[in-house]
Design an enzyme around this catalytic site. Structure first.
Site, PDB file in Angstrom:
ATOM      1  N   ASP A  29       0.819  -1.152  -0.076  1.00 31.66           N
ATOM      2  CA  ASP A  29      -0.114   0.101  -0.092  1.00 31.66           C
ATOM      3  C   ASP A  29       0.923   1.294  -0.035  1.00 31.66           C
ATOM      4  O   ASP A  29       1.830   1.356   0.710  1.00 31.66           O
ATOM      5  CB  ASP A  29      -0.806   0.026   1.365  1.00 31.66           C
ATOM      6  CG  ASP A  29      -2.024   1.076   1.086  1.00 31.66           C
ATOM      7  OD1 ASP A  29      -3.255   0.528   1.127  1.00 31.66           O
ATOM      8  OD2 ASP A  29      -1.882   2.152   0.913  1.00 31.66           O
ATOM      9  N   ILE A  30       0.531   2.023  -0.834  1.00 27.02           N
ATOM     10  CA  ILE A  30       1.402   3.368  -1.200  1.00 27.02           C
ATOM     11  C   ILE A  30       1.354   4.407  -0.044  1.00 27.02           C
ATOM     12  O   ILE A  30       2.156   5.383   0.565  1.00 27.02           O
ATOM     13  CB  ILE A  30       1.193   4.044  -2.398  1.00 27.02           C
ATOM     14  CG1 ILE A  30       2.362   4.763  -2.755  1.00 27.02           C
ATOM     15  CG2 ILE A  30      -0.161   4.760  -2.364  1.00 27.02           C
ATOM     16  CD1 ILE A  30       3.642   4.035  -3.151  1.00 27.02           C
ATOM     17  N   HIS A  93     -10.130  -5.487  -2.972  1.00 24.46           N
ATOM     18  CA  HIS A  93      -8.707  -5.820  -2.309  1.00 24.46           C
ATOM     19  C   HIS A  93      -9.023  -6.139  -0.743  1.00 24.46           C
ATOM     20  O   HIS A  93      -9.673  -5.746  -0.151  1.00 24.46           O
ATOM     21  CB  HIS A  93      -8.012  -4.481  -2.458  1.00 24.46           C
ATOM     22  CG  HIS A  93      -8.600  -3.076  -2.058  1.00 24.46           C
ATOM     23  ND1 HIS A  93      -9.436  -2.551  -3.036  1.00 24.46           N
ATOM     24  CD2 HIS A  93      -8.453  -2.440  -1.071  1.00 24.46           C
ATOM     25  CE1 HIS A  93      -9.934  -1.311  -2.395  1.00 24.46           C
ATOM     26  NE2 HIS A  93      -9.085  -1.411  -1.169  1.00 24.46           N
ATOM     27  N   HIS A  95      -6.826  -5.892   2.676  1.00 27.37           N
ATOM     28  CA  HIS A  95      -5.543  -5.225   3.153  1.00 27.37           C
ATOM     29  C   HIS A  95      -5.244  -6.460   4.110  1.00 27.37           C
ATOM     30  O   HIS A  95      -5.704  -6.964   4.763  1.00 27.37           O
ATOM     31  CB  HIS A  95      -6.261  -4.215   4.225  1.00 27.37           C
ATOM     32  CG  HIS A  95      -6.608  -3.047   3.516  1.00 27.37           C
ATOM     33  ND1 HIS A  95      -5.741  -1.749   3.246  1.00 27.37           N
ATOM     34  CD2 HIS A  95      -7.902  -2.454   2.728  1.00 27.37           C
ATOM     35  CE1 HIS A  95      -6.738  -0.605   2.311  1.00 27.37           C
ATOM     36  NE2 HIS A  95      -7.734  -1.428   2.401  1.00 27.37           N
TER      37      HIS A  95
HETATM   38  P1  5GP Z   1     -10.024   1.308   0.203  1.00 30.53           P
HETATM   39  O1  5GP Z   1     -10.566   1.272  -0.789  1.00 30.53           O
HETATM   40  O2  5GP Z   1      -9.876  -0.205   0.816  1.00 30.53           O
HETATM   41  O3  5GP Z   1     -10.658   2.157   1.142  1.00 30.53           O
HETATM   42  O4  5GP Z   1      -8.487   1.791   0.300  1.00 30.53           O
HETATM   43  C1  5GP Z   1      -7.740   1.664  -0.866  1.00 30.53           C
HETATM   44  C2  5GP Z   1      -6.206   1.669  -0.564  1.00 30.53           C
HETATM   45  O5  5GP Z   1      -5.580   1.704  -1.497  1.00 30.53           O
HETATM   46  C3  5GP Z   1      -5.977   2.653   0.547  1.00 30.53           C
HETATM   47  O6  5GP Z   1      -4.871   2.103   1.737  1.00 30.53           O
HETATM   48  C4  5GP Z   1      -4.585   3.293  -0.512  1.00 30.53           C
HETATM   49  O7  5GP Z   1      -3.434   3.933   0.213  1.00 30.53           O
HETATM   50  C5  5GP Z   1      -4.381   2.381  -1.461  1.00 30.53           C
HETATM   51  N1  5GP Z   1      -4.097   3.056  -2.665  1.00 30.53           N
HETATM   52  C6  5GP Z   1      -4.741   3.942  -3.448  1.00 30.53           C
HETATM   53  N2  5GP Z   1      -4.193   4.160  -4.476  1.00 30.53           N
HETATM   54  C7  5GP Z   1      -2.890   3.465  -4.650  1.00 30.53           C
HETATM   55  C8  5GP Z   1      -1.779   3.375  -5.458  1.00 30.53           C
HETATM   56  O8  5GP Z   1      -1.770   4.015  -6.685  1.00 30.53           O
HETATM   57  N3  5GP Z   1      -0.739   2.566  -5.260  1.00 30.53           N
HETATM   58  C9  5GP Z   1      -0.876   1.856  -4.103  1.00 30.53           C
HETATM   59  N4  5GP Z   1       0.167   1.027  -3.804  1.00 30.53           N
HETATM   60  N5  5GP Z   1      -1.761   1.856  -3.026  1.00 30.53           N
HETATM   61  C10 5GP Z   1      -2.842   2.644  -3.504  1.00 30.53           C
END
Ligand code: 5GP
Length: 130
Positions: A29-30, A93, A95
């Site tokens: 995660d970035i 996804h 985590h």
């Molecule tokens: P959620 O959709 O589960 O609320 O969060 C999406 C997750 O994807 C977040 O933790 C965010 O930091 C991660 N994320 C979003 N865009 C990118 C990206 O371009 N690269 C990476 N490696 N992680 C990402």
């Protein structure tokens, strides 16, 4: 239009890759909430994780398990926590988050910052254990 995560799978957007097979892809995660915070995604784009077909979802969990075992070997932690949110990126996804206490899995806390070389060293170390 392809999701951000599909662009990561294709290499159009760079990522710190941890593992890949025919159906799944994992990367750091970035904006991590813990060192070693990783994401596991299906290559086939589905928004909501519970819309994924049964056998694919089962395989995704097993892929996540393999990755969790690798992360554990690299990042000191009590165990790997697992969470699904999906409110930000409409591509299912999981985590995987190294945790020691319940507070380590709080998505509202400030994100950790790592230099590119630190992300690279961490992803290489985890990838070597998968
Ligand atoms: P959620 O959709 O589960 O609320 O969060 C999406 C997750 O994807 C977040 O933790 C965010 O930091 C991660 N994320 C979003 N865009 C990118 C990206 O371009 N690269 C990476 N490696 N992680 C990402």
């Amino acid at each position: 239009m392809a999701s951000i995560f599909s662009k990561i799978v294709s290499g159009e957007i760079p990522s710190y890759k941890l593992a890949e097979d025919e159906h799944f892809f994992a990367f750091l995660d970035i904006n991590p909430i813990a060192k070693g915070h990783a994401l596991v995604i299906p290559k086939k784009e589905t928004d909501y994780i519970f819309d994924i077909e049964d056998s694919e979802l089962a395989s995704m969990i097993l892929f996540a398990k393999k990755l969790a075992k690798a992360i554990e070997q690299v990042v000191a932690c009590n165990r790997i926590g697992i969470a699904v949110v999906g409110l930000e990126v409409p591509h299912a996804h999981i985590h995987l988050i190294p945790i020691n206490t319940i507070y380590d899995i709080d998505f509202s806390k400030p994100k950790l910052k790592f230099e590119a070389h630190e992300f690279k060293a961490l992803s290489d170390a985890i990838a070597a254990k998968v």
